[in-house]
Design a protein around this motif. Structure first.
Motif, PDB file in Angstrom:
ATOM      1  N   LEU A   1      -8.601  -6.797  -1.882  1.00 36.24           N
ATOM      2  CA  LEU A   1      -7.526  -5.811  -1.880  1.00 36.24           C
ATOM      3  C   LEU A   1      -7.143  -5.423  -3.298  1.00 36.24           C
ATOM      4  O   LEU A   1      -6.880  -4.249  -3.589  1.00 36.24           O
ATOM      5  CB  LEU A   1      -6.304  -6.376  -1.147  1.00 36.24           C
ATOM      6  CG  LEU A   1      -6.372  -6.436   0.385  1.00 36.24           C
ATOM      7  CD1 LEU A   1      -5.159  -7.182   0.941  1.00 36.24           C
ATOM      8  CD2 LEU A   1      -6.446  -5.025   0.990  1.00 36.24           C
ATOM      9  N   ARG A   2      -7.116  -6.411  -4.185  1.00 38.46           N
ATOM     10  CA  ARG A   2      -6.717  -6.142  -5.569  1.00 38.46           C
ATOM     11  C   ARG A   2      -7.716  -5.211  -6.261  1.00 38.46           C
ATOM     12  O   ARG A   2      -7.327  -4.365  -7.074  1.00 38.46           O
ATOM     13  CB  ARG A   2      -6.565  -7.456  -6.333  1.00 38.46           C
ATOM     14  CG  ARG A   2      -5.366  -8.276  -5.846  1.00 38.46           C
ATOM     15  CD  ARG A   2      -5.156  -9.551  -6.655  1.00 38.46           C
ATOM     16  NE  ARG A   2      -4.021 -10.303  -6.146  1.00 38.46           N
ATOM     17  CZ  ARG A   2      -2.763 -10.087  -6.479  1.00 38.46           C
ATOM     18  NH1 ARG A   2      -2.468  -9.118  -7.343  1.00 38.46           N
ATOM     19  NH2 ARG A   2      -1.792 -10.813  -5.964  1.00 38.46           N
ATOM     20  N   GLU A   3      -8.983  -5.364  -5.959  1.00 39.01           N
ATOM     21  CA  GLU A   3      -9.986  -4.458  -6.517  1.00 39.01           C
ATOM     22  C   GLU A   3      -9.745  -3.021  -6.044  1.00 39.01           C
ATOM     23  O   GLU A   3     -10.113  -2.066  -6.733  1.00 39.01           O
ATOM     24  CB  GLU A   3     -11.388  -4.895  -6.091  1.00 39.01           C
ATOM     25  CG  GLU A   3     -11.911  -6.124  -6.811  1.00 39.01           C
ATOM     26  CD  GLU A   3     -13.305  -6.492  -6.331  1.00 39.01           C
ATOM     27  OE1 GLU A   3     -14.286  -6.149  -7.039  1.00 39.01           O
ATOM     28  OE2 GLU A   3     -13.425  -7.120  -5.258  1.00 39.01           O
ATOM     29  N   GLN A   4      -9.140  -2.890  -4.874  1.00 38.05           N
ATOM     30  CA  GLN A   4      -8.863  -1.571  -4.313  1.00 38.05           C
ATOM     31  C   GLN A   4      -7.477  -1.052  -4.691  1.00 38.05           C
ATOM     32  O   GLN A   4      -7.015  -0.035  -4.157  1.00 38.05           O
ATOM     33  CB  GLN A   4      -8.997  -1.623  -2.785  1.00 38.05           C
ATOM     34  CG  GLN A   4     -10.396  -1.992  -2.315  1.00 38.05           C
ATOM     35  CD  GLN A   4     -10.520  -2.017  -0.807  1.00 38.05           C
ATOM     36  OE1 GLN A   4      -9.971  -1.168  -0.109  1.00 38.05           O
ATOM     37  NE2 GLN A   4     -11.251  -2.984  -0.279  1.00 38.05           N
ATOM     38  N   GLY A   5      -6.810  -1.757  -5.601  1.00 34.99           N
ATOM     39  CA  GLY A   5      -5.514  -1.292  -6.087  1.00 34.99           C
ATOM     40  C   GLY A   5      -4.336  -1.722  -5.247  1.00 34.99           C
ATOM     41  O   GLY A   5      -3.223  -1.213  -5.433  1.00 34.99           O
TER      42      GLY A   5
ATOM     43  N   ALA B   1      -8.319 -10.385   1.555  1.00 36.04           N
ATOM     44  CA  ALA B   1      -7.006 -10.582   0.918  1.00 36.04           C
ATOM     45  C   ALA B   1      -7.019 -11.860   0.092  1.00 36.04           C
ATOM     46  O   ALA B   1      -6.324 -12.833   0.379  1.00 36.04           O
ATOM     47  CB  ALA B   1      -5.919 -10.641   1.990  1.00 36.04           C
ATOM     48  N   HIS B   2      -7.838 -11.853  -0.941  1.00 33.84           N
ATOM     49  CA  HIS B   2      -8.055 -13.038  -1.778  1.00 33.84           C
ATOM     50  C   HIS B   2      -8.339 -12.567  -3.196  1.00 33.84           C
ATOM     51  O   HIS B   2      -8.857 -11.462  -3.394  1.00 33.84           O
ATOM     52  CB  HIS B   2      -9.245 -13.828  -1.218  1.00 33.84           C
ATOM     53  CG  HIS B   2      -9.414 -15.192  -1.798  1.00 33.84           C
ATOM     54  ND1 HIS B   2      -8.418 -16.148  -1.769  1.00 33.84           N
ATOM     55  CD2 HIS B   2     -10.469 -15.777  -2.419  1.00 33.84           C
ATOM     56  CE1 HIS B   2      -8.863 -17.263  -2.338  1.00 33.84           C
ATOM     57  NE2 HIS B   2     -10.097 -17.060  -2.745  1.00 33.84           N
TER      58      HIS B   2
ATOM     59  N   ALA C   1       0.809  -1.218   0.000  1.00 32.25           N
ATOM     60  CA  ALA C   1       0.000   0.000   0.000  1.00 32.25           C
ATOM     61  C   ALA C   1       0.843   1.269   0.000  1.00 32.25           C
ATOM     62  O   ALA C   1       0.289   2.380  -0.023  1.00 32.25           O
ATOM     63  CB  ALA C   1      -0.928  -0.003   1.219  1.00 32.25           C
ATOM     64  N   GLY C   2       2.172   1.127   0.029  1.00 30.87           N
ATOM     65  CA  GLY C   2       3.046   2.288   0.003  1.00 30.87           C
ATOM     66  C   GLY C   2       3.073   3.056   1.310  1.00 30.87           C
ATOM     67  O   GLY C   2       3.193   4.298   1.321  1.00 30.87           O
TER      68      GLY C   2
ATOM     69  N   HIS D   1      -3.488 -12.824   0.899  1.00 28.47           N
ATOM     70  CA  HIS D   1      -2.913 -13.305   2.153  1.00 28.47           C
ATOM     71  C   HIS D   1      -3.898 -14.244   2.847  1.00 28.47           C
ATOM     72  O   HIS D   1      -5.070 -13.916   3.017  1.00 28.47           O
ATOM     73  CB  HIS D   1      -2.598 -12.126   3.077  1.00 28.47           C
ATOM     74  CG  HIS D   1      -1.586 -12.438   4.137  1.00 28.47           C
ATOM     75  ND1 HIS D   1      -1.911 -13.081   5.309  1.00 28.47           N
ATOM     76  CD2 HIS D   1      -0.254 -12.204   4.200  1.00 28.47           C
ATOM     77  CE1 HIS D   1      -0.827 -13.224   6.049  1.00 28.47           C
ATOM     78  NE2 HIS D   1       0.197 -12.696   5.399  1.00 28.47           N
ATOM     79  N   SER D   2      -3.408 -15.406   3.216  1.00 27.73           N
ATOM     80  CA  SER D   2      -4.271 -16.377   3.874  1.00 27.73           C
ATOM     81  C   SER D   2      -3.449 -17.231   4.829  1.00 27.73           C
ATOM     82  O   SER D   2      -2.213 -17.253   4.764  1.00 27.73           O
ATOM     83  CB  SER D   2      -4.961 -17.276   2.843  1.00 27.73           C
ATOM     84  OG  SER D   2      -3.994 -17.979   2.083  1.00 27.73           O
TER      85      SER D   2
END
Length: 324
Positions: free
Chosen positions: A240-244, A226-227, A174-175, A249-250
């Protein structure tokens, strides 16, 4: 000379008999109960999931799989017990990423390669979470919130555990500069739940087994999953990927055997657990009750998965000070 030849002949016969007996034992496996060591106490997600699947797997093995809870020493009491057990297929370990985490944290000097990895069974998807009164509504807002409140934003974690690594990887993806956040350590998940409920911290990492009830009653807010795909039980929560944020993580649960366990026995165990996961009632409970997904990998596929898993954790560990 005759005595020498006779000795060699007897030795050869003995060796052949030993090989034959070993082959027969492997072919007849199992012939007694199998111990499944679970390195945590009873009642948690790891315990419940392994018990559930093992109860079904034993139907395909023809012998009982007896779960043995062996908590302690950061889950290494149980793993060490299995690592040092006879490699005969009658002692197994039901565990997850904590095997690699313990080595990276310096708790033990062994990782996945100290065992024979049998099969990956499930993955419990992790969820960054805020309390209901928090202004952040989704995971992609966390970075801006941190930049607006440097040094004041608190993230809960259990030191050297899955969520500790989760946040380090999340900050990178996320920087977020780790110098701008406060990681607050707690001894267990229950303490983290209480801390977030009391708003002592801003964020925590939970999953459906630990946080599902609180998502349902509105006490906590799931900020993302996180999937790669949204969870059926929470279709409105974006990944998370949809949110950039390029991160999955699992908690990945699998079965391990002592090093040197014969391949035939490994295959027999993997086959039984693979068939167990084909039971629709079992897979439905895993997904709906425990917020997990069935993901069965065995043999080389599981070895490759573990190599990638350990590489990612090792990279994250470079940013963790395990002394604090």
């Amino acid at each position: 000379m005759m005595r020498s030849r006779l000795t060699l002949t007897i030795a050869a016969i003995g060796l052949a008999s030993s090989v034959a007996l070993t082959a027969t034992a492997q072919a007849d496996y199992p012939e007694q109960d199998i111990r499944m060591v679970i390195p945590y106490g009873p009642g948690g997600a790891t315990d419940i999931i392994f018990r559930l699947i093992s109860k079904e797997a034993e139907k395909h093995l023809g012998e009982a799989i007896v779960p043995v809870n062996m908590a302690g020493a950061g889950a290494t009491l149980g793993s060490r017990n299995v690592k040092d057990a006879d490699p005969d297929g009658y002692t197994l370990l039901g565990s997850h990423d904590t095997i690699a985490l313990s080595k990276l944290a310096g708790t033990v000097d062994y990782s996945y390669d100290a065992f024979e990895p049998i099969a990956l069974l499930t993955q419990t998807i992790n969820i960054p979470t805020a309390h209901a009164n928090h202004p952040v509504q989704s995971a992609d807002e966390i970075a801006d919130y941190v930049s607006e409140n440097p040094g004041d934003v608190r993230f809960s974690m259990i030191p050297s555990s899955t969520d500790h690594f989760f946040w380090v990887q999340f900050f990178d993806a996320a920087g977020i500069d780790m110098a701008d956040v406060r990681l607050v350590g707690y001894p267990d998940t229950g303490e983290q739940v209480s801390a977030l409920m009391a708003e002592e911290v801003d964020f925590a990492m939970f999953n459906l087994p630990s946080g599902g009830a609180y998502y349902e009653d509105g006490t906590f807010r799931p900020l993302a999953v996180a999937h790669p795909e949204r969870l059926d039980s929470h279709p409105d929560v974006a990944t998370l990927r949809e949110q950039g944020i390029e991160m999955d993580h699992s908690t990945s649960r699998g079965i391990f055997a002592p090093k040197g366990t014969p391949e035939e026995i490994q295959a027999t165990i993997a086959d039984a657990y693979g068939k167990a996961l084909e039971n629709e009632e079992i897979s439905s409970r895993i997904e709906n009750e425990f917020g997990s997904v069935v993901r069965f990998l065995a043999g080389d596929d599981y070895l490759e998965f573990l190599d990638e898993n350990e590489a990612a954790l090792t990279a994250a560990a470079e940013n963790i000070d395990f002394q604090n």
